[in-house]
Design a protein around this motif. Structure first.
Motif, PDB file in Angstrom:
ATOM      1  N   VAL A  61       7.985  -2.476   7.099  1.00  0.00           N
ATOM      2  CA  VAL A  61       8.864  -2.396   7.346  1.00  0.00           C
ATOM      3  C   VAL A  61      10.164  -1.894   8.071  1.00  0.00           C
ATOM      4  CG1 VAL A  61      11.414  -2.796   6.409  1.00  0.00           C
ATOM      5  CG2 VAL A  61       9.454  -3.731   5.745  1.00  0.00           C
ATOM      6  N   GLU A  62      10.171  -2.066   9.432  1.00  0.00           N
ATOM      7  CA  GLU A  62      10.722  -0.596  10.314  1.00  0.00           C
ATOM      8  C   GLU A  62      12.154  -0.125  10.154  1.00  0.00           C
ATOM      9  OE1 GLU A  62      11.885  -1.307  15.037  1.00  0.00           O
ATOM     10  OE2 GLU A  62      11.591  -2.949  14.239  1.00  0.00           O
ATOM     11  N   GLY A  63      12.036   1.026  10.126  1.00  0.00           N
ATOM     12  CA  GLY A  63      12.783   1.616  10.069  1.00  0.00           C
ATOM     13  C   GLY A  63      12.534   2.020   8.082  1.00  0.00           C
ATOM     14  N   ASP A  64      11.709   1.917   6.410  1.00  0.00           N
ATOM     15  CA  ASP A  64      11.737   2.411   5.961  1.00  0.00           C
ATOM     16  C   ASP A  64      10.675   1.364   5.398  1.00  0.00           C
ATOM     17  OD1 ASP A  64      13.265   2.473   3.466  1.00  0.00           O
ATOM     18  OD2 ASP A  64      14.716   1.067   3.974  1.00  0.00           O
ATOM     19  N   THR A  65      10.476   2.459   4.236  1.00  0.00           N
ATOM     20  CA  THR A  65       9.229   2.140   3.630  1.00  0.00           C
ATOM     21  C   THR A  65       9.486   1.353   2.158  1.00  0.00           C
ATOM     22  OG1 THR A  65       8.739   4.443   4.443  1.00  0.00           O
ATOM     23  CG2 THR A  65       7.778   3.596   2.989  1.00  0.00           C
ATOM     24  N   VAL A  66       8.150   0.221   2.105  1.00  0.00           N
ATOM     25  CA  VAL A  66       8.442   0.048   0.669  1.00  0.00           C
ATOM     26  C   VAL A  66       7.945   0.213  -0.047  1.00  0.00           C
ATOM     27  CG1 VAL A  66       8.149  -2.456  -0.233  1.00  0.00           C
ATOM     28  CG2 VAL A  66       8.424  -2.285   2.146  1.00  0.00           C
ATOM     29  N   THR A  67       8.388   0.573  -1.433  1.00  0.00           N
ATOM     30  CA  THR A  67       7.545   1.312  -2.762  1.00  0.00           C
ATOM     31  C   THR A  67       7.830   0.384  -4.059  1.00  0.00           C
ATOM     32  OG1 THR A  67      10.322   1.732  -3.414  1.00  0.00           O
ATOM     33  CG2 THR A  67       9.075   3.249  -2.010  1.00  0.00           C
ATOM     34  N   ALA A  68       8.144  -0.352  -4.102  1.00  0.00           N
ATOM     35  CA  ALA A  68       8.145  -1.501  -4.413  1.00  0.00           C
ATOM     36  C   ALA A  68       8.415  -3.607  -4.485  1.00  0.00           C
ATOM     37  CB  ALA A  68       8.952  -1.314  -6.222  1.00  0.00           C
ATOM     38  N   ALA A  69       7.889  -4.423  -5.043  1.00  0.00           N
ATOM     39  CA  ALA A  69       7.731  -5.315  -5.171  1.00  0.00           C
ATOM     40  C   ALA A  69       8.097  -7.094  -6.455  1.00  0.00           C
ATOM     41  CB  ALA A  69       7.068  -6.391  -3.775  1.00  0.00           C
ATOM     42  N   ALA A  70       9.360  -7.668  -5.671  1.00  0.00           N
ATOM     43  CA  ALA A  70       8.993  -8.609  -6.894  1.00  0.00           C
ATOM     44  C   ALA A  70       9.350  -9.892  -6.444  1.00  0.00           C
ATOM     45  CB  ALA A  70      10.217  -8.671  -7.886  1.00  0.00           C
ATOM     46  N   ALA A  71       8.611 -10.984  -6.556  1.00  0.00           N
ATOM     47  CA  ALA A  71       8.258 -12.187  -5.813  1.00  0.00           C
ATOM     48  C   ALA A  71       9.286 -13.665  -6.299  1.00  0.00           C
ATOM     49  CB  ALA A  71       6.939 -12.934  -5.943  1.00  0.00           C
ATOM     50  N   LEU A  72       9.937 -14.442  -5.971  1.00  0.00           N
ATOM     51  CA  LEU A  72      10.765 -15.203  -7.144  1.00  0.00           C
ATOM     52  C   LEU A  72       9.900 -16.479  -7.069  1.00  0.00           C
ATOM     53  CD1 LEU A  72      13.905 -15.544  -4.600  1.00  0.00           C
ATOM     54  CD2 LEU A  72      13.258 -14.414  -6.568  1.00  0.00           C
ATOM     55  N   ALA A  73       9.762 -17.262  -7.992  1.00  0.00           N
ATOM     56  CA  ALA A  73       9.344 -17.952  -8.950  1.00  0.00           C
ATOM     57  C   ALA A  73       9.212 -19.284  -7.602  1.00  0.00           C
ATOM     58  CB  ALA A  73       8.846 -18.431  -9.968  1.00  0.00           C
ATOM     59  N   ALA A  74       9.934 -19.844  -7.844  1.00  0.00           N
ATOM     60  CA  ALA A  74       9.992 -21.086  -7.385  1.00  0.00           C
ATOM     61  C   ALA A  74      10.866 -21.167  -5.831  1.00  0.00           C
ATOM     62  CB  ALA A  74      11.048 -21.865  -7.641  1.00  0.00           C
ATOM     63  N   ASP A  75      11.078 -20.175  -5.319  1.00  0.00           N
ATOM     64  CA  ASP A  75      11.371 -20.017  -3.333  1.00  0.00           C
ATOM     65  C   ASP A  75      10.357 -19.130  -2.658  1.00  0.00           C
ATOM     66  OD1 ASP A  75      13.288 -21.829  -3.826  1.00  0.00           O
ATOM     67  OD2 ASP A  75      14.839 -20.528  -5.028  1.00  0.00           O
ATOM     68  N   PRO A  76      10.071 -19.636  -1.691  1.00  0.00           N
ATOM     69  CA  PRO A  76       9.461 -18.777  -0.997  1.00  0.00           C
ATOM     70  C   PRO A  76       9.627 -17.279  -0.327  1.00  0.00           C
ATOM     71  CG  PRO A  76      10.256 -20.686   0.323  1.00  0.00           C
ATOM     72  CD  PRO A  76      11.107 -20.263  -0.983  1.00  0.00           C
ATOM     73  N   TYR A  77      10.339 -16.695  -1.664  1.00  0.00           N
ATOM     74  CA  TYR A  77      10.804 -15.065  -0.821  1.00  0.00           C
ATOM     75  C   TYR A  77      10.501 -14.540  -1.715  1.00  0.00           C
ATOM     76  CZ  TYR A  77      14.512 -17.988   1.716  1.00  0.00           C
ATOM     77  OH  TYR A  77      14.325 -19.025   3.133  1.00  0.00           O
ATOM     78  N   LEU A  78      10.442 -12.893  -1.345  1.00  0.00           N
ATOM     79  CA  LEU A  78       9.853 -11.175  -1.826  1.00  0.00           C
ATOM     80  C   LEU A  78      11.227 -10.684  -2.022  1.00  0.00           C
ATOM     81  CD1 LEU A  78       6.929 -10.867  -0.145  1.00  0.00           C
ATOM     82  CD2 LEU A  78       6.916 -11.881  -2.517  1.00  0.00           C
ATOM     83  N   LEU A  79      11.444  -9.959  -3.174  1.00  0.00           N
ATOM     84  CA  LEU A  79      12.454  -8.622  -2.232  1.00  0.00           C
ATOM     85  C   LEU A  79      11.914  -7.217  -2.768  1.00  0.00           C
ATOM     86  CD1 LEU A  79      14.320  -9.819  -5.845  1.00  0.00           C
ATOM     87  CD2 LEU A  79      15.164  -9.758  -3.761  1.00  0.00           C
ATOM     88  N   LEU A  80      12.131  -6.632  -1.678  1.00  0.00           N
ATOM     89  CA  LEU A  80      11.501  -5.563  -1.686  1.00  0.00           C
ATOM     90  C   LEU A  80      12.194  -4.121  -1.694  1.00  0.00           C
ATOM     91  CD1 LEU A  80       9.929  -6.434   2.179  1.00  0.00           C
ATOM     92  CD2 LEU A  80       9.013  -6.546  -0.339  1.00  0.00           C
ATOM     93  N   ASN A 131       1.109  -1.020   0.248  1.00  0.00           N
ATOM     94  CA  ASN A 131       0.103   0.114  -0.088  1.00  0.00           C
ATOM     95  C   ASN A 131       0.439   1.460  -0.177  1.00  0.00           C
ATOM     96  OD1 ASN A 131       0.961   0.342   2.767  1.00  0.00           O
ATOM     97  ND2 ASN A 131      -0.966  -0.210   3.759  1.00  0.00           N
ATOM     98  N   GLN A 132       0.478   2.298  -0.375  1.00  0.00           N
ATOM     99  CA  GLN A 132       0.528   3.643   0.118  1.00  0.00           C
ATOM    100  C   GLN A 132       1.328   4.253   1.165  1.00  0.00           C
ATOM    101  OE1 GLN A 132       1.282   5.155  -2.896  1.00  0.00           O
ATOM    102  NE2 GLN A 132       0.534   4.557  -4.135  1.00  0.00           N
ATOM    103  N   GLU A 133       1.963   3.496   2.555  1.00  0.00           N
ATOM    104  CA  GLU A 133       2.242   3.533   3.578  1.00  0.00           C
ATOM    105  C   GLU A 133       3.563   2.947   3.691  1.00  0.00           C
ATOM    106  OE1 GLU A 133      -0.955   2.993   6.202  1.00  0.00           O
ATOM    107  OE2 GLU A 133      -1.478   4.533   6.097  1.00  0.00           O
ATOM    108  N   GLY A 134       3.318   1.742   2.093  1.00  0.00           N
ATOM    109  CA  GLY A 134       5.116   0.659   2.597  1.00  0.00           C
ATOM    110  C   GLY A 134       4.200  -0.086   3.180  1.00  0.00           C
ATOM    111  N   ASP A 135       2.851  -1.243   4.156  1.00  0.00           N
ATOM    112  CA  ASP A 135       3.127  -2.281   3.975  1.00  0.00           C
ATOM    113  C   ASP A 135       2.438  -3.367   2.922  1.00  0.00           C
ATOM    114  OD1 ASP A 135       2.407  -0.729   6.636  1.00  0.00           O
ATOM    115  OD2 ASP A 135       1.083  -0.311   6.850  1.00  0.00           O
TER     116      ASP A 135
END
Length: 368
Positions: A123-142, A102-106
């Motif tokens: 995310v404590e101390g920062d604001t998430v502005t974009a995201a990408a998910a790995l296809a085969a592994d349970p991880y997100l890049l923020l 969302n626009q608040e970075g949650d």
């Protein structure tokens, strides 16, 4: 007889307002409104995502909801904990979940089976502005406002990373961070684009990181190494303005495109690694290679861009046969200021040169 009947009806009508003036015994706390149904696309829509496998459409709204629409009669509206708009929305394949930032970075995780909010993670101390998910592994890049890229785990009900197709229950940010200095980046991350190909141990995972002020960094996720940079400014000190978005071109991770102001799109090639020679910055540290600028396309009909046109806000590679050449870029934005943002199809020539090429503007059906 008729006269008496009319007189009685007239007297009853005169007494009716007096009955209505009696005090109402129904209080506000006696009423509990509930939503009994919903249908169609919400008016406050601000993001879309599509799952081609399940043929589901997810719609994000500016008041914090996610609406999921399937075949006829299959709809679910899922509220969240905040009433803010959408930065990012995507399905997580084979996970039965929708990811929303969302626009608040949650970072929000919505479950499809129970049609409910699974988790809401700031995310404590920062604001998430974009995201990408790995296809085969349970991880997100923020991507974050600080310019860093963080990693988050998708967890199952047991609190462990949900491997394979296990259902998701929550999301948790991890300590691992790629700093903006490691990516030669400056400013907030405004976009991410992930390329994945091959299988372990030779799989390739390259991440395009669009920084607000510096340009695009190509980061190797597996080797944890900066591969190349595509700066906003060229060697002569000029440029076409800051990149607002980026996408991979083709399926091999060798080329990408960046969207800029004035309706311009730059095409780049990832340079091959040089084993014998390593460039250095002014301070003596190894300098990352610069991506090779292969050409430039233009949403506007004017060569070199339209000074009144806005930035190209989104880019998507389209393979197959949408155009005679077989490949194209779908661009959002880049129209003159007197026109609304719409979609344009930019054919990719087989041999890209440095000349700007006009786009095929798609029919406008409303604000995008």
């Amino acid at each position: 007889m008729m006269r008496n009947l009319l007189q009685r009806n007239f007297q009853s009508a005169k007494q009716l307002p007096a009955a209505l003036e009696q005090p109402d015994k129904l209080e506000a706390e006696d009423i509990l409104p509930i939503a009994s149904g919903h249908s169609g696309v919400p008016e406050a829509s601000d993001a879309l995502a599509y799952d081609p496998v399940q043929r589901l459409l997810a719609v994000g709204t500016s008041d914090g909801r996610v609406k999921v629409v399937g075949r006829e009669g299959v709809e679910a509206a899922i509220p969240s904990l905040s009433s803010t708009g959408t930065r990012h929305l995507q399905f997580l394949p084979n996970r039965g979940a929708v990811l929303r930032v969302n626009q608040e970075g949650d970072v929000q995780l919505f479950g499809l089976e129970d049609a409910g909010l699974l988790d809401n993670m700031p995310v404590e101390g920062d604001t998430v502005t974009a995201a990408a998910a790995l296809a085969a592994d349970p991880y997100l890049l923020l991507g974050c406002a600080s310019g860093a890229v963080r990693v988050a785990s998708l967890l199952g009900a047991d609190g462990q990373p949900a491997e394979a197709a296990r259902p998701l229950a929550s999301v948790e940010v991890k300590p691992y961070t790629v700093s903006p200095e490691q990516m030669c980046g400056s400013g907030a991350v405004v976009g991410l684009a992930l390329h994945e190909s091959g299988k372990a141990p030779r799989e390739q995972r390259l991440l395009l990181v669009v920084h607000e002020h510096s340009g695009v960094a190509v980061w190797d996720v597996r080797r944890q190494k900066l591969v190349a940079v595509a700066p906003n400014a060229d060697q002569a000190g000029g440029g076409v303005g800051p990149a607002a978005c980026a996408c991979w071109v083709g399926d091999h991770g060798k080329g990408f495109a960046t969207g800029h102001p004035r309706g311009l799109v730059r095409l780049w090639s990832v340079p091959a690694p040089e084993k014998d020679s390593v460039a250095e910055d002014d301070d003596g540290s190894p300098a990352p290679p610069t991506a090779v600028l292969r050409g430039m396309l233009c949403v506007s009909r004017r060569a070199g861009g339209d000074n009144t046109a806005g930035a190209v806000r989104k880019l998507q590679y389209v393979g197959g046969n949408p155009v005679p050449s077989g490949e194209a870029l779908l661009a959002l934005g880049g129209q003159p200021e007197d026109k609304p943002d719409c979609l344009s199809l930019l054919p990719l020539p087989s041999q890209v040169d440095n000349s700007s090429r006009p786009a095929q503007e798609l029919p406008w059906f409303g604000a995008v």
